[in-house]
Design a protein around this motif. Structure first.
Motif, PDB file in Angstrom:
ATOM      1  N   THR A  63       0.468  -1.134   0.117  1.00  0.00           N
ATOM      2  CA  THR A  63       0.045   0.006  -0.271  1.00  0.00           C
ATOM      3  C   THR A  63       0.970   1.013  -0.059  1.00  0.00           C
ATOM      4  OG1 THR A  63      -0.396   0.241   2.098  1.00  0.00           O
ATOM      5  CG2 THR A  63      -2.158  -1.659   1.306  1.00  0.00           C
ATOM      6  N   ALA A  64       0.014   2.093  -0.305  1.00  0.00           N
ATOM      7  CA  ALA A  64       0.627   3.476  -0.335  1.00  0.00           C
ATOM      8  C   ALA A  64       0.643   4.516   0.649  1.00  0.00           C
ATOM      9  CB  ALA A  64       1.163   4.649  -1.435  1.00  0.00           C
TER      10      ALA A  64
ATOM     11  N   GLU B 167      12.008   8.562  -8.198  1.00  0.00           N
ATOM     12  CA  GLU B 167      10.620   8.464  -7.884  1.00  0.00           C
ATOM     13  C   GLU B 167       9.568   7.589  -9.156  1.00  0.00           C
ATOM     14  OE1 GLU B 167      12.639   9.312  -4.993  1.00  0.00           O
ATOM     15  OE2 GLU B 167      12.610  11.351  -6.524  1.00  0.00           O
ATOM     16  N   LEU B 168       8.583   7.365  -8.589  1.00  0.00           N
ATOM     17  CA  LEU B 168       7.296   7.150  -9.497  1.00  0.00           C
ATOM     18  C   LEU B 168       6.486   8.385  -9.928  1.00  0.00           C
ATOM     19  CD1 LEU B 168       5.814   4.482 -11.035  1.00  0.00           C
ATOM     20  CD2 LEU B 168       4.598   4.186  -9.281  1.00  0.00           C
ATOM     21  N   LEU B 169       6.378   8.365 -11.317  1.00  0.00           N
ATOM     22  CA  LEU B 169       5.299   9.445 -12.009  1.00  0.00           C
ATOM     23  C   LEU B 169       4.067   8.593 -12.541  1.00  0.00           C
ATOM     24  CD1 LEU B 169       8.568  10.692 -11.188  1.00  0.00           C
ATOM     25  CD2 LEU B 169       7.724  11.958 -13.642  1.00  0.00           C
ATOM     26  N   MET B 170       2.765   8.820 -12.125  1.00  0.00           N
ATOM     27  CA  MET B 170       1.634   8.794 -12.278  1.00  0.00           C
ATOM     28  C   MET B 170       0.827   9.547 -12.806  1.00  0.00           C
ATOM     29  SD  MET B 170      -1.066   5.705  -9.972  1.00  0.00           S
ATOM     30  CE  MET B 170      -1.819   4.396 -10.927  1.00  0.00           C
ATOM     31  N   GLY B 171       0.657   9.718 -13.607  1.00  0.00           N
ATOM     32  CA  GLY B 171      -0.164  10.142 -15.318  1.00  0.00           C
ATOM     33  C   GLY B 171      -1.632  10.076 -14.128  1.00  0.00           C
TER      34      GLY B 171
ATOM     35  N   TYR C 297       3.263  11.976  -7.638  1.00  0.00           N
ATOM     36  CA  TYR C 297       4.405  11.384  -7.745  1.00  0.00           C
ATOM     37  C   TYR C 297       4.587  11.103  -6.411  1.00  0.00           C
ATOM     38  CZ  TYR C 297       4.958  14.686 -10.853  1.00  0.00           C
ATOM     39  OH  TYR C 297       5.084  15.426 -11.966  1.00  0.00           O
ATOM     40  N   PHE C 298       5.076   9.623  -6.052  1.00  0.00           N
ATOM     41  CA  PHE C 298       5.165   8.635  -5.291  1.00  0.00           C
ATOM     42  C   PHE C 298       6.702   7.940  -5.071  1.00  0.00           C
ATOM     43  CE2 PHE C 298       0.988   7.248  -6.797  1.00  0.00           C
ATOM     44  CZ  PHE C 298       0.456   6.687  -5.850  1.00  0.00           C
TER      45      PHE C 298
ATOM     46  N   PHE D  66       4.833   6.190   0.142  1.00  0.00           N
ATOM     47  CA  PHE D  66       4.736   7.528   0.071  1.00  0.00           C
ATOM     48  C   PHE D  66       4.033   8.936  -1.631  1.00  0.00           C
ATOM     49  CE2 PHE D  66       7.258   7.008   3.754  1.00  0.00           C
ATOM     50  CZ  PHE D  66       6.496   7.216   4.802  1.00  0.00           C
ATOM     51  N   VAL D  67       2.772   9.334  -0.855  1.00  0.00           N
ATOM     52  CA  VAL D  67       2.698  10.312  -1.671  1.00  0.00           C
ATOM     53  C   VAL D  67       3.606  11.532  -1.832  1.00  0.00           C
ATOM     54  CG1 VAL D  67       1.057  12.159  -3.206  1.00  0.00           C
ATOM     55  CG2 VAL D  67      -0.171  10.031  -2.416  1.00  0.00           C
TER      56      VAL D  67
END
Length: 455
Positions: free
Chosen positions: A123-124, A166-170, A177-178, A186-187
């Protein structure tokens, strides 16, 4: 009644004595059987060295088999125990994702933790909303037809300057951005509306997360935030323009950078600088004016799409940044490998093909595109990802033994086959359907000193 009890106890005693005698007879027979061959060999000296070796190997193999069976039994028991704990926690309504217990070994590796979030395994949390609960990626709206949907991964980038991506989610207003740290996803930042859309940039050698307000009349605002590895903002400033007529020049608008007034020319210079983002973006074909070159960053790699007017489209390019430009490999219209380099000058990008077997493109052919937008069209890029990615060893380096071991673990090959494959470099190690998995193996082999590329 007492006599009956004594009779029963007597029968039990007789059975126990009989069973005990049988047990010791069997044990003694087994002991004698296991010792007598060795004693016979010792006494007669007639057994050959080869026979002794066969006995020793057979005994060792049997011992290893017993150990392996015991380890498998212990591991299965442990997994069953963990699974039972998880199911029990789920039944109690624990919403913190206790299934993450199964993946605790990976929590020291932040990149793997982000992979697991993508795979819906952990989870985040969103620290910006204290009342929100931990969520899986499947809990986020992922309907491509819904504007308020987070249905695609933009890629990865180091947004807090700590050396980890970091992870970029559109999604709406720029998406999410996570970040991952201390065993948790985390967000890091999120789009907060049309007056605070999410973006990022590189300025003077550092990464900044941007919140922009550029869709409202009379103002253009870019808020810069620099983060450290713990998610804390270490620097914050703005680039701003205000105009009552919506015309942005020195006569009709005022411009500010870091709270100091600047000229319209300086404003455009800074704005163009933060839009470069290491060559990412769309570039237009100078002949037709359409965006026919798209470049998007994915960690260390670049996803490349090239359209050549009235000739062909190359939709599966994968490149790496070098001192000369972005060197890429792709597939031509005939299904064969093709490679080249993209070089940059001012606002132009030039694609030059260096290794082509297709009749439509010769080695040395080049095509120039003009910079159009800092954001590539990701709906186009979503069609560009390949079905498979090949990990190729170009040179083994000095740690051949360790490279062979790593190749065996990745492929399941035997020692002989893995050794032949590595020694035949340049050679293809294996293929993955996931770019992330291919990147992991490449990075692992490179840490061992091998020269590796993904094709």
């Amino acid at each position: 009644m007492k006599n009956r009890v004594w009779k029963i106890m007597g029968v039990i005693l007789v059975i126990a004595i009989f069973a005990g005698g049988w047990y010791w007879d069997v044990r003694a027979a087994n002991t004698f059987a296991s010792e007598s061959p060795a004693q016979e060999v010792s006494a007669t000296g007639s057994a050959s060295n080869e026979s002794l070796e066969e006995v020793e190997v057979s005994t060792a193999e049997a011992s290893q088999k017993d150990i392996a069976q015991e380890e498998a039994s212990v591991e299965a028991s442990a997994e069953a125990s963990i699974e039972a704990s998880v199911e029990e926690a789920d039944e109690k309504g624990n919403e913190t994702g206790l299934r993450e217990m199964l993946f605790s070994d990976y929590k020291s590796d932040n990149e793997k933790l982000l992979d697991m979030f993508i795979n819906n395994e952990v989870t985040a949390v969103n620290p910006m909303h204290t009342e929100s609960k931990p969520f899986y990626i499947s809990d986020i709206c992922q309907d491509p037809n819904d504007y308020f949907s987070y249905h695609y991964i933009l890629g990865r980038a180091d947004l807090d300057n700590d050396g980890e991506n970091e992870l970029l989610m559109g999604g709406p207003y720029g998406g999410y951005y996570f970040d991952a740290r201390d065993g948790q996803v985390f967000v890091m930042a999120e789009g907060e509306g049309s007056a605070s859309a999410l973006d990022y940039c590189y300025y003077e050698g550092r990464a900044y997360i941007l919140h922009t307000d550029t869709s409202h009349q009379g103002r253009l605002i870019y808020c810069f935030n620099s983060y450290d590895e713990n998610g804390n903002i270490t620097e914050s400033f703005k680039l701003e323009a205000f105009s009552e007529t919506d015309t942005y020049d020195d006569e009709n608008a005022t411009f500010y950078f870091k709270d100091e007034e600047i000229t319209a020319c300086k404003f455009e210079e800074i704005k163009n600088e933060i839009r470069k983002r290491d060559y990412e973006g769309e570039y237009t074909d100078t002949e037709v004016g359409d965006p026919n070159l798209c470049i998007a960053r994915n960690g260390r790699d670049y996803i490349v799409q090239i359209g050549i007017f009235r000739l062909t489209s190359i939709t599966d390019g994968l490149g790496t940044l070098t001192d000369e430009g972005i060197e890429f490999t792709a597939t031509d219209a005939a299904g064969n490998p093709i490679s080249g380099i993209i070089t940059f000058e001012d606002h132009n990008a030039t694609v030059t093909f260096t290794d082509s077997t297709w009749s439509g493109i010769e080695n040395g052919d080049s095509f120039t595109y003009e910079y159009y937008s800092y954001k590539p069209q990701f709906e186009k890029l979503s069609k560009m990802f390949r079905d498979s990615y090949s990990v190729v060893i170009n040179d083994v380096g000095d740690n051949k033994v360790r490279v062979i071991k790593s190749v065996r673990e990745a492929t399941g090959l035997g020692l002989k086959e893995a050794k032949e494959l590595v020694e035949a470099a340049p050679s293809e190690v294996t293929q993955y359907s996931s770019l992330i998995e291919a990147q992991k193996l490449r990075d692992e082999l490179e840490t061992l000193g091998a020269n590796v590329t993904i094709r």
